[in-house]
Motif scaffolding. Structure first.
Motif, mmCIF file in Angstrom:
data_model
loop_
_atom_site.group_PDB
_atom_site.id
_atom_site.type_symbol
_atom_site.label_atom_id
_atom_site.label_comp_id
_atom_site.label_asym_id
_atom_site.label_seq_id
_atom_site.Cartn_x
_atom_site.Cartn_y
_atom_site.Cartn_z
ATOM 1 N N THR A 105 11.823 69.209 41.669
ATOM 2 C CA THR A 105 12.824 70.247 41.884
ATOM 3 C C THR A 105 13.000 70.516 43.377
ATOM 4 O O THR A 105 14.127 70.621 43.869
ATOM 5 C CB THR A 105 12.438 71.532 41.134
ATOM 6 N N TYR A 149 20.282 68.595 35.602
ATOM 7 C CA TYR A 149 19.976 67.160 35.512
ATOM 8 C C TYR A 149 21.275 66.351 35.617
ATOM 9 O O TYR A 149 21.343 65.373 36.362
ATOM 10 C CB TYR A 149 19.235 66.829 34.212
ATOM 11 N N ASP A 184 16.863 71.678 39.250
ATOM 12 C CA ASP A 184 15.814 71.882 38.251
ATOM 13 C C ASP A 184 16.070 70.886 37.115
ATOM 14 O O ASP A 184 16.948 71.094 36.285
ATOM 15 C CB ASP A 184 15.855 73.321 37.731
ATOM 16 N N LEU A 185 15.305 69.802 37.086
ATOM 17 C CA LEU A 185 15.557 68.742 36.116
ATOM 18 C C LEU A 185 15.277 69.169 34.677
ATOM 19 O O LEU A 185 15.681 68.481 33.741
ATOM 20 C CB LEU A 185 14.749 67.494 36.467
ATOM 21 N N SER A 186 14.614 70.301 34.482
ATOM 22 C CA SER A 186 14.386 70.797 33.118
ATOM 23 C C SER A 186 15.649 71.443 32.546
ATOM 24 O O SER A 186 15.765 71.639 31.344
ATOM 25 C CB SER A 186 13.230 71.798 33.084
ATOM 26 N N ASN A 187 16.596 71.753 33.417
ATOM 27 C CA ASN A 187 17.870 72.335 32.999
ATOM 28 C C ASN A 187 18.862 71.177 32.805
ATOM 29 O O ASN A 187 19.179 70.473 33.762
ATOM 30 C CB ASN A 187 18.352 73.297 34.087
ATOM 31 N N SER A 244 8.819 63.834 32.838
ATOM 32 C CA SER A 244 9.735 63.892 31.684
ATOM 33 C C SER A 244 10.778 64.995 31.774
ATOM 34 O O SER A 244 10.954 65.796 30.857
ATOM 35 C CB SER A 244 8.937 64.007 30.382
ATOM 36 N N LYS A 245 11.479 65.015 32.894
ATOM 37 C CA LYS A 245 12.576 65.969 33.118
ATOM 38 C C LYS A 245 12.129 67.426 33.081
ATOM 39 O O LYS A 245 12.879 68.299 32.650
ATOM 40 C CB LYS A 245 13.716 65.757 32.111
ATOM 41 N N THR A 246 10.910 67.695 33.535
ATOM 42 C CA THR A 246 10.470 69.089 33.632
ATOM 43 C C THR A 246 10.579 69.591 35.066
ATOM 44 O O THR A 246 10.349 70.767 35.324
ATOM 45 C CB THR A 246 9.016 69.268 33.144
ATOM 46 N N GLY A 247 10.890 68.700 36.007
ATOM 47 C CA GLY A 247 11.040 69.103 37.396
ATOM 48 C C GLY A 247 9.733 69.295 38.121
ATOM 49 O O GLY A 247 9.703 69.810 39.230
ATOM 50 N N ASN A 248 8.641 68.884 37.518
ATOM 51 C CA ASN A 248 7.333 69.034 38.139
ATOM 52 C C ASN A 248 7.068 67.896 39.123
ATOM 53 O O ASN A 248 7.981 67.467 39.806
ATOM 54 C CB ASN A 248 6.254 69.139 37.045
#
Length: 148
Positions: A103, A116, A109-112, A48-52
């Motif tokens: 990431t 994204y 970093d997809l959380s940023n 969910s776009k946290t980059g994990n």
């Protein structure tokens, strides 16, 4: 048409990487594809776009769990098998792609939100992620076809 083709087509039609991988195997394992896509939806884009963890990896791990996972208390052999196959999958995916983390795989970093947007604008979700979906399915096909 191969399962990798099916998963890629699902991904390219707008499903998350995790949903594309998980639903490709779900029906043969007793779960309808629509339910599988719903279950896996939140794991896409590195959870969910946290980059994990990459969603294609998460989807593959769900397939392994659906096929081999523990469903009865005391069935520790199922847990051991599931964990061993998950580690095997992770080793193989990492060997092919260098990482299992979104990431690290994408370099953003997809959380940023800005990262994204940059990743999306660069086309990485099309060029790279569809390859990760295909790789996950190919690796799974090999693991699942081994005699147990």
């Amino acid at each position: 048409m191969s399962r990798s083709d099916d998963a890629e087509r699902s991904f390219m039609s707008g499903f998350t990487c995790s949903a594309a991988v998980f639903s490709t195997f779900s029906e043969e394992l007793g779960l309808d594809a629509e339910t599988a896509k719903k279950i896996a939806c939140g794991f896409g884009a590195g959870v969910s776009k946290t980059g994990n963890m990459c969603g294609a990896v998460s989807g593959a791990i769900m397939v392994i769990g659906l096929k081999y996972g523990k469903s009865r208390a005391g069935d520790n052999e199922a847990t051991d098998t599931t964990r061993a196959l998950t580690r095997e999958f992770i080793r193989k995916f990492s060997a092919r792609n260098g990482a299992i983390n979104c990431t690290a795989l994408l370099g953003y970093d997809l959380s940023n939100p800005e990262d994204y947007r940059k990743a999306a604008a660069s086309g990485l979700f099309i060029t790279s992620c569809k390859g990760y979906v295909r790789d996950a399915v190919e690796i799974l096909d090999g693991i699942l076809s081994q005699p147990r």
